[in-house]
Design a protein around this motif. Structure first.
Motif: not given
Length: 117
Positions: A96-104
């Motif tokens: 969920s953190i990775k998704k919120s950071l929108n790293l892609e």
């Protein structure tokens, strides 16, 4: 060899998550990696070239470390420590953190220093 869980469980949590900071203030939990902008909250120092891209590019650092760090090799903390973070917080939380950071969709060299959640 020992599993990741065995390694984490046999030493202080602080040692496994450094430089990540976890601070509780009343009902709020702050989880962050120290940077220049949030260092007033931090118990750890962020004044290291491995944590500060600009410092790693400075002539002072390069004088002692001519090769320095390749900025293309820098990864956001959540990526480089993903296995440790998933063991401690669970994969749902980390994802969920990775998704919120929108790293892609991020191309910035200094991503890990600018993104906030």
């Amino acid at each position: 060899g020992a599993s990741l869980g065995e390694i984490i469980d046999t030493k202080p949590l602080w040692c496994s998550i450094y430089p990540l900071e976890i601070i509780q203030e009343n009902e709020t939990l702050y989880i962050f990696v120290p940077t220049k902008k949030n260092s007033y909250l931090a118990m750890n120092d962020s004044n290291f070239a491995c944590m500060d891209i600009e410092k790693s590019k400075s002539p002072y650092f390069r004088r002692d470390n001519p090769i320095g760090f390749n900025s293309e090799d820098y990864q956001p903390f959540i990526i480089s420590y993903q296995n440790v973070l998933e063991y401690i917080f669970g994969s749902d939380f980390v994802n969920s953190i990775k998704k919120s950071l929108n790293l892609e969709n991020q191309n910035s060299d200094d991503l890990q220093y600018n993104k906030k959640i």
